[in-house]
Structures are given as structure tokens and as C-alpha cells.
Scaffold this motif. Structure first.
Motif, mmCIF file in Angstrom:
data_model
loop_
_atom_site.group_PDB
_atom_site.id
_atom_site.type_symbol
_atom_site.label_atom_id
_atom_site.label_comp_id
_atom_site.label_asym_id
_atom_site.label_seq_id
_atom_site.Cartn_x
_atom_site.Cartn_y
_atom_site.Cartn_z
ATOM 1 N N LEU A 14 16.257 90.181 58.663
ATOM 2 C CA LEU A 14 17.151 91.136 59.316
ATOM 3 C C LEU A 14 17.013 92.545 58.743
ATOM 4 O O LEU A 14 17.057 93.525 59.488
ATOM 5 C CB LEU A 14 18.608 90.680 59.152
ATOM 6 N N HIS A 15 16.835 92.646 57.450
ATOM 7 C CA HIS A 15 16.843 93.959 56.812
ATOM 8 C C HIS A 15 15.458 94.405 56.363
ATOM 9 O O HIS A 15 15.325 95.450 55.733
ATOM 10 C CB HIS A 15 17.796 93.958 55.618
ATOM 11 N N LYS A 49 17.357 97.161 72.385
ATOM 12 C CA LYS A 49 18.505 96.362 71.990
ATOM 13 C C LYS A 49 19.253 95.845 73.205
ATOM 14 O O LYS A 49 20.057 94.963 73.116
ATOM 15 C CB LYS A 49 19.474 97.207 71.160
ATOM 16 N N ALA A 88 10.900 96.383 68.345
ATOM 17 C CA ALA A 88 12.210 96.229 67.721
ATOM 18 C C ALA A 88 13.212 97.241 68.258
ATOM 19 O O ALA A 88 14.358 97.249 67.875
ATOM 20 C CB ALA A 88 12.101 96.400 66.206
ATOM 21 N N THR A 133 19.380 92.736 65.930
ATOM 22 C CA THR A 133 19.423 93.502 64.684
ATOM 23 C C THR A 133 20.876 93.636 64.235
ATOM 24 O O THR A 133 21.800 93.393 65.026
ATOM 25 C CB THR A 133 18.821 94.897 64.882
ATOM 26 N N ILE A 138 15.746 87.108 66.030
ATOM 27 C CA ILE A 138 15.745 88.091 64.933
ATOM 28 C C ILE A 138 14.314 88.517 64.622
ATOM 29 O O ILE A 138 14.018 89.709 64.514
ATOM 30 C CB ILE A 138 16.424 87.481 63.692
ATOM 31 N N GLY A 159 12.806 90.893 66.870
ATOM 32 C CA GLY A 159 13.413 92.212 66.898
ATOM 33 C C GLY A 159 14.429 92.382 68.013
ATOM 34 O O GLY A 159 14.913 93.487 68.244
#
Lengths: 257, 257
Positions: free
Chosen positions: B97-98, B253, B250, A34, A28, A31
Motif C-alpha cells: 500500500l505504501h 482511482k 496507479a 490506495t 492493491i 494500484g
DNA sequence: CTTTGCAAAGAGGTTTGTCCACTGTGGCGC
DNA sequence: GCGCCACAGTGGACAAACCTCTTTGCAAAG
């Protein structure tokens, strides 16, 4: 068999299950994970971290209990999407263990939600105002069915918390409100029609203060509303006092050391 | 096949691991399990609930992650004693996370602790006042060592939260403060001597307002203190590194492994 | 060509069995 | 009487299965 795993040594010094949590935390922080993403499969994670699958499962179970991840049978383990949410079960257990009173809960709500209402009056966006307004009208429309009224009550306060623009405050409000809802849904039917009408009107005043960007009035109306709600519920509890309530064995909660 | 056999009723119906949590919850609600108590051994629980031991372990792991229980290797699993505590890891994960900002964190602290200070001014007991006073003097005594100063800083705010007399509020303050402490201990050394002196003086004023039972002054001084601390830390951050927060990569993914 | 149904693959869920590490305590030797 | 130590009990971890559910893609039916 390709050996030379990156983490082979410090197995004994620290618990293996914390390694799992730390590994996910690392993903996390880096990154690579997410909200909305799916974690690697448990069997793959076991290889990555260098522990067995049951250990991986223990770590994921702990993360799931914290609300960090969410497992779906047959599909995978995901990081919840949407707004940040703090689980309410820990607070619920604490309430059961330490015997939190209704007054204490309302007091905590007052501190949090009065602050949230003030922030909402400062910076609520139009979409937030629309949501709040809709729930106000829903409250007036469902005054005759307390169980539905309660749902819109919750949604109103959630919307105000969201409108505060501070996700931490919103999460805290949500957590404490969940505790209130849990205690309330069983006794919602006791509410009198007059009380519900007063409550709906109080919500309307809160909305109007937020819409008017009147910070002090928003705080004051929210504070008054929660004080009155607390008083109402205390009256209900007094009215329905003695041996009547709980359907089964959940009745006695006395401590017997 | 006879379906309802009273003798043979396995746990096929619902999630087995939730059964474990529900079982412990039942013990708590029934008053058979209070803070400080030891739970039955895992092997015994497995027999009681009717599931296997790994399942019991999964449930206990989840409860441990929620802070409800605490396992001690070789000794047993216990329900923590002392004041109610909410784990801070969930909030920490949510922050990672946020991407919670420092301002949002200070804002949440302000709402909570201003409320707590007000309550403390109303009803702090003499023992609470003594603890607060002691930490004030510790703050003045450790102005030359920021890392130790930080510890007493935390303890001061914890003491004020305890003095509020509301365990829910105290738990929430503790949770958010832990997040602050976690972020702060790495950068504590940056604080200038002047800032620490101002902070110590601010704490002293908060204490005096609480001791004088001046609710409004307690709230105002706490509010000002947290606003100033937030401003100080923003200055430190500006001075140290112009921009360093978001993880650089970040974006990706996709699992590129 | 579209829609429906189903089977296979992959994911988490659970169990049984075994061994290891730590803790507390009581007994044994000194 | 005192201190050391072995033992029993506890949580911690690993392994190998098997089950259930979800997803997906392909084939058959329309």
C-alpha cells in the motif's frame, strides 16, 4: 443472468475466504486501491469475487484485523489513510499468551528506538524536529500529572520514530510502544515526581542530540533513557508488591495445564 | 419495562464481534487457554458468549488473521504452539500500500538484527550455537543452488534471533525477514556465485563472533553483512531491469466499471 | 436565499437455518 | 488381530432475511 464468470473453477482447491483476501490484494497490487479509497460494497464484492456475502464479510473481517481495511457502519469499508500502522493487538495477545516480561519489552524498545534515534539524527526534517521539541516542552509542563505526562512521552517517541524517515521502523516502534502504553497507563500514577523530572530531562537531551545531528549521542542518550526508565519501573513494581493491585478478577495469570 | 433483568441480558449494548474477541482474551488472561489448547467448538462458544454462530466465526476469523488462533477444518480451533509468531501479511500489505523500498526494508532488518546479534553474543545457549553453526555449514554446502541457499539464509537469521533470548525481538525479526523472503524468492536465481560465497563467509564470521561472546564484533559483522547484501541486491536490480516497480496505472482511482 | 429538519436510500452488522467437507475414532467385518 | 469404513463432531460456506447507522438530498421554515 450473465454467466461466464472469470473465476468459477478453483473454489474447492483453495478456501473461499482466502480468495477474498487475494482479490483485495490484487486490487492493491494493481494500484486500483490506495490509502483513503473506499472498497466496493460487500454485496458488490460478493458478485465480483463469486462468493456469498458472509464469505466476503469473513475476508474483510480478517483484513480489518490485520489493519489493512477499516469498516464504518453505514458508510462503507475503507483503506486507512495516513502513515502506515501495524495493529498492536497481535503483540498484546502474544504477550498475554507467552508471558512477556517488562524487561523483554524494554529491551525490544531499546533496540528499535536506539536505531530510530540514530536515523533521526541523520535525516530528521525541520518539521519533525519541531514536533519533537514541542513534546519535550509538553513533558516539562505536565510533570505534575503523570497520566498526561505519559501521553506526551508516547508522542515524543512516536515523533522520533517518524523522524527516522523509515516507515517500517516507525511502524515497529509504534507497535511495541503501544504494548508499553497499554501496560503503563494503569500504573502511571506510581511514578514519583523526581522520576518524571529525570525523564523529561532525558528526553530533552535526546532531542538536542538529534537536532545537533550527533548520531552517536542520540543513540547513547536514547539507550540510557530507556535503561533508566526500565530501572525506575522495576523499582515501582518492587515497592508496590504484594496483595494490593488488580481491581477484580484479572489477577491470577498462572498457567495450569 | 423493567430494564435490568438478570435473566434476560442480550448483547445489544456493544459490538457483538468484539465481545467474541474479548471473551477469548478473557480466557487467555485467566489462564484457561494456553498455547496448544483447543478452543470450545463454535456452536458452544456461541452459547457461552450469547451471540450467533456467524458472529463467533467472524471473531475467530479476526483472531486467526492476527495469528492468535488457528482453525483446522474438521478438528477444531487451536492456539498455536511453539515460539510466538507475528503474522507477516499485515506488513506485506503495508508494503504494497505504501510502497516500501528495498532499502527501507534492509534498514529495518539492520536495526533489528544487529541488536539481536548483540544479544545473542551475550547469552546464546549451546543449543542455539549448534543450530547457527549447522546453518552456516548448510550455506557453504548449497552455494550452487540459490533457492536452497536462501532457505538456509533465512534459517540462520532466525536462529540468531532465537538466540537473542528475547521473544519479542525474535518475533519482529521473523516478521521483517518474512517480508524479505517474500520479495527475494522470486529473484534468488539472479545471485552470482561470488555473492553467495561472500554471504556464506559473512555468516560464518557472525557465528564466530557470537560464539566468542564478542558483542561488538557480532554487531559489526551483522551490520556489514546486511549492508553488503543490500548493495548486492541493488546491483542485481540494476542489471536486470532499469526501472520496474510502480504500477503503471496507479493513477486512476475512479471506478470505471 | 439560507438554514434546518427529516425521510429515504444505501451501507455494514447480526441472526436464523441449512447444507457441505473434512477429521478423528470406534466398531464392524474379515 | 488387523484393516477398512461408517459415524459423529467440527469448521466452512451459502441463503434470506431484518436491524442499525450513515449519508444525502429535498422540502419546509426562517
Amino acid at each position: 443472468m450473465p454467466t461466464a464468470l472469470p473465476n468459477r473453477m478453483p473454489k474447492q482447491t483453495e478456501g473461499s475466504t482466502e480468495q477474498v483476501i487475494a482479490h483485495v490484494r490484487g486490487l492493491i497490487d494493481r494500484g486500483q486501491l490506495t490509502p483513503g479509497d473506499r472498497l466496493p460494497a460487500e454485496r458488490d464484492l460478493a458478485v465480483q469475487v463469486g462468493v456469498s456475502r458472509p464469505t466476503i464479510r469473513a475476508g474483510l473481517r480478517a483484513l480489518a484485523a490485520m489493519g489493512v481495511v477499516q469498516s464504518r457502519h453505514g458508510s462503507g469499508t475503507y483503506i486507512p489513510d495516513g502513515p502506515p500502522v501495524l495493529g498492536s493487538e497481535p503483540l498484546s495477545f502474544l504477550a498475554a499468551l507467552h508471558g512477556f516480561t517488562r524487561d523483554e519489552m524494554y529491551e525490544a524498545r531499546r533496540i528499535l528506538e536506539v536505531g530510530a534515534a540514530g536515523l533521526a539524527a541523520e535525516r530528521a526534517l525541520s518539521e519533525h524536529l519541531a514536533t519533537i521539541a514541542e513534546e519535550v516542552s509538553n513533558l516539562f509542563a505536565t510533570m505534575d500529572t503523570p497520566s498526561v505526562f505519559l501521553i506526551h512521552d508516547i508522542r515524543f517517541h512516536r515523533a522520533v520514530a517518524q523522524a527516522s524517515g523509515n516507515p517500517i521502523v516507525a511502524s515497529l516502534v509504534e507497535m511495541v510502544s503501544a504494548l508499553y502504553y497499554e501496560q503503563r497507563r494503569d500504573t502511571a500514577e506510581r511514578a514519583s515526581g523526581r522520576d518524571l523530572r529525570d525523564a523529561a530531562e532525558a528526553h530533552r537531551q535526546i532531542y538536542q542530540a538529534i537536532r545537533a545531528r550527533d548520531v552517536e549521542k542520540a543513540r547513547a542518550t536514547m539507550n540510557l533513557h530507556l535503561l533508566q526508565s526500565s530501572a525506575y519501573q522495576a523499582q515501582e513494581a518492587d515497592a508496590a508488591t504484594p496483595a494490593r493491585t488488580e481491581p477484580s478478577h484479572a489477577a491470577r495469570k498462572r498457567k495450569a495445564r
